[in-house]
Every structure is written in structure tokens, then in C-alpha cells.
Design a protein around this motif. Structure first.
Motif, PDB file in Angstrom:
ATOM      1  N   VAL A   1      20.955   0.807   6.478  1.00 26.51           N
ATOM      2  CA  VAL A   1      20.437   0.887   7.843  1.00 26.51           C
ATOM      3  C   VAL A   1      20.745   2.238   8.478  1.00 26.51           C
ATOM      4  O   VAL A   1      19.948   2.771   9.268  1.00 26.51           O
ATOM      5  CB  VAL A   1      21.026  -0.253   8.704  1.00 26.51           C
ATOM      6  CG1 VAL A   1      20.537  -0.157  10.149  1.00 26.51           C
ATOM      7  CG2 VAL A   1      20.671  -1.609   8.111  1.00 26.51           C
ATOM      8  N   LYS A   2      21.894   2.805   8.123  1.00 27.38           N
ATOM      9  CA  LYS A   2      22.340   4.037   8.761  1.00 27.38           C
ATOM     10  C   LYS A   2      21.315   5.157   8.584  1.00 27.38           C
ATOM     11  O   LYS A   2      20.711   5.303   7.525  1.00 27.38           O
ATOM     12  CB  LYS A   2      23.694   4.458   8.194  1.00 27.38           C
ATOM     13  CG  LYS A   2      24.836   3.561   8.654  1.00 27.38           C
ATOM     14  CD  LYS A   2      26.173   3.981   8.050  1.00 27.38           C
ATOM     15  CE  LYS A   2      27.300   3.080   8.527  1.00 27.38           C
ATOM     16  NZ  LYS A   2      28.601   3.450   7.908  1.00 27.38           N
TER      17      LYS A   2
ATOM     18  N   GLU B   1       0.853  -1.186   0.000  1.00 26.43           N
ATOM     19  CA  GLU B   1       0.000   0.000   0.000  1.00 26.43           C
ATOM     20  C   GLU B   1       0.896   1.246   0.000  1.00 26.43           C
ATOM     21  O   GLU B   1       1.687   1.437  -0.905  1.00 26.43           O
ATOM     22  CB  GLU B   1      -0.966  -0.026   1.184  1.00 26.43           C
ATOM     23  CG  GLU B   1      -1.937  -1.200   1.167  1.00 26.43           C
ATOM     24  CD  GLU B   1      -3.039  -1.063   0.133  1.00 26.43           C
ATOM     25  OE1 GLU B   1      -3.269   0.048  -0.360  1.00 26.43           O
ATOM     26  OE2 GLU B   1      -3.684  -2.088  -0.178  1.00 26.43           O
ATOM     27  N   GLU B   2       0.838   2.048   1.065  1.00 25.33           N
ATOM     28  CA  GLU B   2       1.635   3.276   1.124  1.00 25.33           C
ATOM     29  C   GLU B   2       2.883   3.136   1.983  1.00 25.33           C
ATOM     30  O   GLU B   2       3.598   4.120   2.224  1.00 25.33           O
ATOM     31  CB  GLU B   2       0.778   4.421   1.664  1.00 25.33           C
ATOM     32  CG  GLU B   2      -0.435   4.768   0.820  1.00 25.33           C
ATOM     33  CD  GLU B   2      -1.243   5.890   1.437  1.00 25.33           C
ATOM     34  OE1 GLU B   2      -0.696   6.999   1.593  1.00 25.33           O
ATOM     35  OE2 GLU B   2      -2.416   5.637   1.769  1.00 25.33           O
ATOM     36  N   THR B   3       3.187   1.932   2.432  1.00 24.83           N
ATOM     37  CA  THR B   3       4.328   1.709   3.322  1.00 24.83           C
ATOM     38  C   THR B   3       5.482   1.090   2.548  1.00 24.83           C
ATOM     39  O   THR B   3       5.344   0.012   1.968  1.00 24.83           O
ATOM     40  CB  THR B   3       3.929   0.797   4.502  1.00 24.83           C
ATOM     41  OG1 THR B   3       2.832   1.399   5.209  1.00 24.83           O
ATOM     42  CG2 THR B   3       5.096   0.608   5.455  1.00 24.83           C
ATOM     43  N   GLY B   4       6.613   1.774   2.553  1.00 25.75           N
ATOM     44  CA  GLY B   4       7.778   1.300   1.824  1.00 25.75           C
ATOM     45  C   GLY B   4       8.673   0.409   2.673  1.00 25.75           C
ATOM     46  O   GLY B   4       8.920   0.693   3.845  1.00 25.75           O
ATOM     47  N   PHE B   5       9.167  -0.672   2.065  1.00 24.45           N
ATOM     48  CA  PHE B   5      10.087  -1.602   2.716  1.00 24.45           C
ATOM     49  C   PHE B   5      11.391  -1.648   1.924  1.00 24.45           C
ATOM     50  O   PHE B   5      11.366  -1.816   0.702  1.00 24.45           O
ATOM     51  CB  PHE B   5       9.493  -3.010   2.772  1.00 24.45           C
ATOM     52  CG  PHE B   5       8.430  -3.200   3.815  1.00 24.45           C
ATOM     53  CD1 PHE B   5       8.684  -3.939   4.970  1.00 24.45           C
ATOM     54  CD2 PHE B   5       7.166  -2.647   3.651  1.00 24.45           C
ATOM     55  CE1 PHE B   5       7.702  -4.112   5.924  1.00 24.45           C
ATOM     56  CE2 PHE B   5       6.181  -2.814   4.608  1.00 24.45           C
ATOM     57  CZ  PHE B   5       6.443  -3.551   5.748  1.00 24.45           C
ATOM     58  N   ILE B   6      12.507  -1.527   2.623  1.00 24.70           N
ATOM     59  CA  ILE B   6      13.820  -1.716   2.010  1.00 24.70           C
ATOM     60  C   ILE B   6      14.423  -2.993   2.584  1.00 24.70           C
ATOM     61  O   ILE B   6      14.741  -3.054   3.777  1.00 24.70           O
ATOM     62  CB  ILE B   6      14.750  -0.524   2.302  1.00 24.70           C
ATOM     63  CG1 ILE B   6      14.154   0.774   1.750  1.00 24.70           C
ATOM     64  CG2 ILE B   6      16.140  -0.780   1.706  1.00 24.70           C
ATOM     65  CD1 ILE B   6      14.937   2.010   2.137  1.00 24.70           C
TER      66      ILE B   6
ATOM     67  N   ILE C   1      19.361 -14.272   4.547  1.00 26.02           N
ATOM     68  CA  ILE C   1      18.036 -13.929   5.066  1.00 26.02           C
ATOM     69  C   ILE C   1      17.818 -12.426   4.870  1.00 26.02           C
ATOM     70  O   ILE C   1      18.707 -11.714   4.389  1.00 26.02           O
ATOM     71  CB  ILE C   1      17.883 -14.311   6.552  1.00 26.02           C
ATOM     72  CG1 ILE C   1      18.846 -13.502   7.435  1.00 26.02           C
ATOM     73  CG2 ILE C   1      18.123 -15.817   6.739  1.00 26.02           C
ATOM     74  CD1 ILE C   1      18.640 -13.691   8.922  1.00 26.02           C
ATOM     75  N   LEU C   2      16.647 -11.948   5.258  1.00 24.33           N
ATOM     76  CA  LEU C   2      16.319 -10.539   5.072  1.00 24.33           C
ATOM     77  C   LEU C   2      15.941  -9.857   6.378  1.00 24.33           C
ATOM     78  O   LEU C   2      15.241 -10.433   7.214  1.00 24.33           O
ATOM     79  CB  LEU C   2      15.157 -10.387   4.084  1.00 24.33           C
ATOM     80  CG  LEU C   2      15.432 -10.766   2.630  1.00 24.33           C
ATOM     81  CD1 LEU C   2      14.136 -10.702   1.823  1.00 24.33           C
ATOM     82  CD2 LEU C   2      16.500  -9.874   2.020  1.00 24.33           C
ATOM     83  N   GLY C   3      16.446  -8.640   6.539  1.00 21.17           N
ATOM     84  CA  GLY C   3      15.894  -7.698   7.491  1.00 21.17           C
ATOM     85  C   GLY C   3      15.157  -6.648   6.681  1.00 21.17           C
ATOM     86  O   GLY C   3      15.177  -6.668   5.447  1.00 21.17           O
ATOM     87  N   PHE C   4      14.522  -5.709   7.352  1.00 25.00           N
ATOM     88  CA  PHE C   4      13.746  -4.712   6.629  1.00 25.00           C
ATOM     89  C   PHE C   4      13.859  -3.343   7.300  1.00 25.00           C
ATOM     90  O   PHE C   4      13.768  -3.233   8.522  1.00 25.00           O
ATOM     91  CB  PHE C   4      12.271  -5.108   6.573  1.00 25.00           C
ATOM     92  CG  PHE C   4      12.038  -6.410   5.879  1.00 25.00           C
ATOM     93  CD1 PHE C   4      12.025  -6.479   4.489  1.00 25.00           C
ATOM     94  CD2 PHE C   4      11.871  -7.584   6.607  1.00 25.00           C
ATOM     95  CE1 PHE C   4      11.831  -7.693   3.841  1.00 25.00           C
ATOM     96  CE2 PHE C   4      11.678  -8.799   5.971  1.00 25.00           C
ATOM     97  CZ  PHE C   4      11.653  -8.853   4.579  1.00 25.00           C
ATOM     98  N   ARG C   5      14.049  -2.318   6.452  1.00 22.13           N
ATOM     99  CA  ARG C   5      13.926  -0.941   6.912  1.00 22.13           C
ATOM    100  C   ARG C   5      12.588  -0.409   6.443  1.00 22.13           C
ATOM    101  O   ARG C   5      12.257  -0.485   5.247  1.00 22.13           O
ATOM    102  CB  ARG C   5      15.055  -0.064   6.390  1.00 22.13           C
ATOM    103  CG  ARG C   5      14.914   1.381   6.855  1.00 22.13           C
ATOM    104  CD  ARG C   5      16.147   2.213   6.613  1.00 22.13           C
ATOM    105  NE  ARG C   5      15.946   3.583   7.076  1.00 22.13           N
ATOM    106  CZ  ARG C   5      16.900   4.505   7.175  1.00 22.13           C
ATOM    107  NH1 ARG C   5      18.146   4.176   6.834  1.00 22.13           N
ATOM    108  NH2 ARG C   5      16.627   5.719   7.607  1.00 22.13           N
ATOM    109  N   VAL C   6      11.818   0.108   7.379  1.00 26.61           N
ATOM    110  CA  VAL C   6      10.500   0.677   7.092  1.00 26.61           C
ATOM    111  C   VAL C   6      10.520   2.109   7.613  1.00 26.61           C
ATOM    112  O   VAL C   6      10.400   2.340   8.819  1.00 26.61           O
ATOM    113  CB  VAL C   6       9.382  -0.139   7.765  1.00 26.61           C
ATOM    114  CG1 VAL C   6       8.016   0.354   7.317  1.00 26.61           C
ATOM    115  CG2 VAL C   6       9.537  -1.629   7.465  1.00 26.61           C
ATOM    116  N   GLY C   7      10.712   3.059   6.724  1.00 24.94           N
ATOM    117  CA  GLY C   7      10.880   4.440   7.165  1.00 24.94           C
ATOM    118  C   GLY C   7      12.117   4.571   8.032  1.00 24.94           C
ATOM    119  O   GLY C   7      13.222   4.212   7.623  1.00 24.94           O
ATOM    120  N   ASP C   8      11.930   5.063   9.249  1.00 29.57           N
ATOM    121  CA  ASP C   8      13.049   5.242  10.178  1.00 29.57           C
ATOM    122  C   ASP C   8      13.222   4.062  11.126  1.00 29.57           C
ATOM    123  O   ASP C   8      13.972   4.158  12.106  1.00 29.57           O
ATOM    124  CB  ASP C   8      12.848   6.525  10.993  1.00 29.57           C
ATOM    125  CG  ASP C   8      13.046   7.773  10.155  1.00 29.57           C
ATOM    126  OD1 ASP C   8      13.909   7.758   9.254  1.00 29.57           O
ATOM    127  OD2 ASP C   8      12.329   8.770  10.380  1.00 29.57           O
TER     128      ASP C   8
END
Length: 253
Positions: free
Chosen positions: A182-183, A141-146, A157-164
Motif C-alpha cells: 500500500v505504501k 485489459e491495461e489496468t493492473g490490480f494488486i 478479504i481483499l483490498g486492491f491497489r490500482v496504480g496510485d
């Protein structure tokens, strides 16, 4: 954005079955740890990272009434085993659940929950839309995942950055390239299994050193073993900007 720690324990949880140790028999609720998972609520949508064996209990404890998406870090049982219980949300919400996973996790889902993909479907099974993710950023939707590429011994494996907010669990290695993603996070969550060396998880000291390097305003440790110690005692050893997460902890950004 609101984050809820659904579980903060390692693969066996805390307490461990039949364990006589002081941590497993602690009366402190913060020493009771279900398998690791977080819930993200943002712009009216509810997303969960990983559905371990305790997923049903976690949903009931937090009184969760809707689920829009599930995102997976990897395919180990303590992160996948509760997947079947998303079918309750199918029934209540009358919609499919969006599922985001890499090709390795998708293979495990198709193997362990093969009935979901049968041509003739038994009534009441989970109904999903399966989305393939890799290292590229994606939107729910409107939420970005990196996605953040981590290593869990030899397993990518994966971690995720969601905004801050950045969530990383089950790792024992992150490359300099991935650290750059991540920084700048305001909150970082990282696994810190125990004090002794482990083949596939950061130790307590390694996790502290990585957080000092990444230097977020706030950090939390998760995926915690009974071997780490009592919650309140371990907290006293941490730098001021780091805390131990605990089940039910809620934070807002």
C-alpha cells in the motif's frame, strides 16, 4: 484514472430503516450513504468493485452506460447482493461481463446465483466470464490490480491497489507485509465504521492511526455507520490529509 464513490455506507446504509437518530434524519445529502462500492474508469474501461444491494440505483444515479468488469472484495451480502443487475449491461453491450473473485466469493456466487451456471439457461440471466484471483497481481485489459490481503474478523478479504490508488474496506487488520504493498499510494481509501470498538471493522481512531502510519498525500474514509456522526461535524475532527468520502464523490489521478 477516475474514481467514483458509488456508495460509502455500512451494511444497512444510512439512513437505517425506521431509525429516529439525527444522522439518519439529516437533510445533508452527504449523510445519505448507499452500500460501499467504487467505480474505476481507466483507458476507456469501466470497472466496479463490489455490487451491493444498491448497485442498480448507483448505476442509474451515475448514468453508467457501460461496464467491463466487476471485482469483489468479499462475499457478504452488502457487497454481493446486487450482482444480478449486471444483466442490463449484458443486454445493452451484447457481451459477457468479466468477473474477478477469489474462491470463497466464487462459491457464494455459485450458491446465491446458481441459475447463472445452469446448463439450460433462462433468457436474460447474467452472462459472465469468471476469473479466479488470489494474492497475485492481475490485469484487466491495461489496468493492473494488486490484491491486498486484509482480515474482516476471521474472514480473509481483499483490498486492491490500482496504480496510485488503494481501496480497502471492511477490514480490522492488515499485516506489515501487506502494508508494504500500500505504501507509496497517492490516495488510500479505508473503512472507518464508528467510534466504538467493533469485532470486524476499524474504528474511527484506528483508521486515523493507520493512515498516519501509511502517510499518503490524501486519504478517504468509507463504509461509514450512522453511529460515526454527521458528515460535516466529523470532517472537522480529521487531520488535514483525510476526508470522509460521500456518495457521488469523484476523484482523478
Amino acid at each position: 484514472m477516475k474514481i467514483t464513490f458509488l456508495g460509502t455506507g455500512t451494511s444497512q446504509g444510512v439512513p437505517i430503516i425506521a431509525c429516529p437518530c439525527g444522522i439518519c434524519n439529516s437533510p445533508n445529502p452527504k449523510d445519505k450513504r448507499l452500500r460501499s462500492s467504487v467505480m474505476i474508469e481507466n483507458k476507456g474501461k469501466v470497472m466496479v468493485i463490489d455490487t451491493g444491494p444498491d448497485f442498480r440505483q448507483q448505476m442509474l444515479r451515475e448514468n453508467v452506460k457501460r461496464l467491463d468488469a466487476v471485482i469483489f472484495t468479499h462475499a457478504h451480502k452488502d457487497h454481493l447482493a446486487g450482482f444480478d443487475d449486471i444483466r442490463a449491461f449484458n443486454y445493452v453491450l451484447q457481451k459477457k461481463i468479466e468477473v474477478y473473485a477469489d474462491s470463497v466469493v466464487q462459491k457464494a456466487i455459485r450458491r446465491e446465483f446458481s441459475y447463472i451456471f445452469e446448463e439450460v439457461k433462462y433468457p436474460g440471466i447474467p452472462e459472465i466470464n469468471l476469473h479466479t484471483i488470489n494474492k497475485k497481481p492481475f490485469l484487466i485489459e491495461e489496468t493492473g490490480f494488486i490484491p491486498i490481503r486484509l482480515m474482516h474478523h476471521r474472514l480473509p478479504i481483499l483490498g486492491f491497489r490500482v496504480g496510485d490508488f488503494t481501496y480497502m474496506t471492511d477490514a480490522n487488520y492488515i499485516s506489515d507485509e501487506e502494508k508494504e504493498k500500500v505504501k507509496g499510494s497517492k490516495i488510500i481509501v479505508l473503512n472507518a465504521l464508528r467510534r466504538e470498538p467493533h469485532i470486524s471493522h476499524f474504528t474511527f481512531e484506528q483508521a486515523i492511526e493507520l493512515m498516519k502510519e501509511l502517510n499518503p498525500p490524501k486519504a478517504y474514509f468509507t463504509h461509514i455507520s450512522h453511529q460515526l456522526g454527521l458528515h460535516d461535524e466529523v470532517e472537522k475532527e480529521l487531520p488535514e490529509f483525510i476526508s470522509l468520502a460521500y456518495d457521488g464523490l469523484k476523484i482523478e489521478l
